[in-house]
Design a protein around this motif. Sequence first.
Motif, PDB file in Angstrom:
ATOM      1  N   ARG A 161      -1.992  -6.067   8.949  1.00  0.00           N
ATOM      2  CA  ARG A 161      -3.312  -6.236   9.553  1.00  0.00           C
ATOM      3  C   ARG A 161      -3.508  -5.270  10.720  1.00  0.00           C
ATOM      4  N   GLN A 162      -2.483  -5.095  11.541  1.00  0.00           N
ATOM      5  CA  GLN A 162      -2.603  -4.217  12.705  1.00  0.00           C
ATOM      6  C   GLN A 162      -2.760  -2.754  12.307  1.00  0.00           C
ATOM      7  N   SER A 163      -2.325  -2.418  11.086  1.00  0.00           N
ATOM      8  CA  SER A 163      -2.465  -1.027  10.623  1.00  0.00           C
ATOM      9  C   SER A 163      -3.861  -0.744  10.079  1.00  0.00           C
ATOM     10  N   LEU A 164      -4.680  -1.796   9.935  1.00  0.00           N
ATOM     11  CA  LEU A 164      -6.015  -1.631   9.369  1.00  0.00           C
ATOM     12  C   LEU A 164      -7.054  -1.370  10.445  1.00  0.00           C
ATOM     13  N   LYS A 165      -8.064  -0.614  10.078  1.00  0.00           N
ATOM     14  CA  LYS A 165      -9.211  -0.411  10.956  1.00  0.00           C
ATOM     15  C   LYS A 165     -10.063  -1.684  10.988  1.00  0.00           C
ATOM     16  N   PRO A 166     -10.929  -1.835  11.991  1.00  0.00           N
ATOM     17  CA  PRO A 166     -11.896  -2.942  11.948  1.00  0.00           C
ATOM     18  C   PRO A 166     -12.692  -2.893  10.636  1.00  0.00           C
ATOM     19  N   GLY A 167     -12.824  -4.046   9.988  1.00  0.00           N
ATOM     20  CA  GLY A 167     -13.493  -4.082   8.694  1.00  0.00           C
ATOM     21  C   GLY A 167     -12.601  -3.705   7.532  1.00  0.00           C
ATOM     22  N   GLY A 168     -11.306  -3.504   7.789  1.00  0.00           N
ATOM     23  CA  GLY A 168     -10.381  -3.128   6.726  1.00  0.00           C
ATOM     24  C   GLY A 168      -9.989  -4.308   5.856  1.00  0.00           C
ATOM     25  N   ARG A 169      -9.262  -4.004   4.810  1.00  0.00           N
ATOM     26  CA  ARG A 169      -8.868  -5.065   3.884  1.00  0.00           C
ATOM     27  C   ARG A 169      -7.492  -4.779   3.287  1.00  0.00           C
ATOM     28  N   VAL A 170      -6.800  -5.841   2.901  1.00  0.00           N
ATOM     29  CA  VAL A 170      -5.559  -5.724   2.149  1.00  0.00           C
ATOM     30  C   VAL A 170      -5.802  -6.310   0.771  1.00  0.00           C
ATOM     31  N   VAL A 171      -5.311  -5.628  -0.250  1.00  0.00           N
ATOM     32  CA  VAL A 171      -5.426  -6.075  -1.630  1.00  0.00           C
ATOM     33  C   VAL A 171      -4.026  -6.443  -2.109  1.00  0.00           C
ATOM     34  N   LEU A 172      -3.885  -7.675  -2.622  1.00  0.00           N
ATOM     35  CA  LEU A 172      -2.571  -8.182  -2.974  1.00  0.00           C
ATOM     36  C   LEU A 172      -2.511  -8.666  -4.422  1.00  0.00           C
ATOM     37  N   GLN A 173      -1.321  -8.539  -4.988  1.00  0.00           N
ATOM     38  CA  GLN A 173      -0.992  -9.225  -6.232  1.00  0.00           C
ATOM     39  C   GLN A 173       0.398  -9.826  -6.074  1.00  0.00           C
ATOM     40  N   THR A 174       0.546 -11.101  -6.435  1.00  0.00           N
ATOM     41  CA  THR A 174       1.833 -11.794  -6.321  1.00  0.00           C
ATOM     42  C   THR A 174       2.028 -12.697  -7.535  1.00  0.00           C
ATOM     43  N   PRO A 175       3.264 -13.099  -7.834  1.00  0.00           N
ATOM     44  CA  PRO A 175       3.473 -14.095  -8.891  1.00  0.00           C
ATOM     45  C   PRO A 175       2.785 -15.414  -8.541  1.00  0.00           C
ATOM     46  N   ASN A 176       2.233 -16.058  -9.550  1.00  0.00           N
ATOM     47  CA  ASN A 176       1.499 -17.306  -9.374  1.00  0.00           C
ATOM     48  C   ASN A 176       2.414 -18.487  -9.679  1.00  0.00           C
ATOM     49  N   ALA A 177       2.646 -19.336  -8.678  1.00  0.00           N
ATOM     50  CA  ALA A 177       3.528 -20.493  -8.841  1.00  0.00           C
ATOM     51  C   ALA A 177       2.948 -21.547  -9.768  1.00  0.00           C
ATOM     52  N   LEU A 178       1.644 -21.469 -10.080  1.00  0.00           N
ATOM     53  CA  LEU A 178       1.019 -22.434 -10.991  1.00  0.00           C
ATOM     54  C   LEU A 178       0.927 -21.923 -12.428  1.00  0.00           C
ATOM     55  N   SER A 179       1.394 -20.705 -12.665  1.00  0.00           N
ATOM     56  CA  SER A 179       1.398 -20.172 -14.022  1.00  0.00           C
ATOM     57  C   SER A 179       2.405 -20.923 -14.877  1.00  0.00           C
ATOM     58  N   ILE A 180       2.154 -20.980 -16.176  1.00  0.00           N
ATOM     59  CA  ILE A 180       3.101 -21.619 -17.082  1.00  0.00           C
ATOM     60  C   ILE A 180       4.432 -20.860 -17.123  1.00  0.00           C
TER      61      ILE A 180
END
Length: 250
Positions: free
Chosen positions: A134-153
Motif C-alpha cells: 500500500r505504501q508503494s502506491l500513489k494516492p488512488g492506486g490499487r493492488v490486484v490479487l489472485q489467491t487460492p480459494n479456501a471455499l473451492s471444492i
Amino acid sequence: MFLSTESKLYDYSLYYRNWHDDSDEHAATMARSFRGKLTRVLPPPGEAAVLDIGCGMGFALLGLLEAGFSDISGIDTDPQQVAACQRRGLRVECISDSAAFLHERLGRYDVVLLLDVLEHVPVADQIPFIRAVRQSLKPGGRVVLQTPNALSILASWQRYGDYTHHSSFSQHSLTFVLQNAGFKRVEIDASEPLSWRPPLRLWDRSSRREARRWLIRRFWREVLSTELGPSVNLDKMSLELNLFGVAYTD
C-alpha cells in the motif's frame, strides 16, 4: 513468486515448470489470458506505472505490453524465472526481499499485481507485507490479487499441492488482511450466480464442460450450505478455484 531467505533453499522453478514451459506458444497463450483478466480492473494504459510482484516467467507483463502499458516492471526471488523474463526483454529484477524493495519506492506505482503470491508469504508477515504494498502506491492506486480459494471444492489441493504455500483465503479472510493493511475499498469477484444455467448444446465440447462445472458448483454449494448452516450466507461468496480481487487506497 514471493519468498525471502527461504528462496535460497530450493529451486522453485522445478515446481513452476510442472504447469508452465518456456515456449513462445505457451507464453502467448498465457499473455492473452492475463490480458483479458487484468484489463477489466486496470486504469487505461496511459502513464500508469505497474509493478508485478512475484512475476514468475512474465506472462502478466507480456499481457500488459499487448494491452498498451509501457511503464511496467516486475520483481521475483527466483533467478531461473527472472532469467526467462529477461530473455523476452522484460524489465524484471531478481531481489531477495520484496518488502524492503517496496519500502525504497514509496508512492511510486499506480498498480501493484500480486497474482498467486500472497499464499507464499508466511502468515505473520502477510499484513506487514501488504502494508508495504500500500505504501508503494500513489494516492488512488490499487493492488490486484489472485489467491487460492479456501471455499473451492479443490481447496486442499490448492493449499497443499505447492510445498511453498503458507495459507489459502476466503473472501472474508482476504478482505481482513487488506483492510488491516490500510486499503479502504475491497472488491472480490463472486462466483457465477447459480441461477445462471449453462448452455444445453451438449454436442458442443465447451458447452458440456460448462454444464459439468455448473453441476459441480451446485453440488458443492449444497454441501457447504448443509455443513455450515443458515448462519453463513453463501449467495455472494466465491466457490471458484481462485479468488480474484482489487483493493484501492482511497
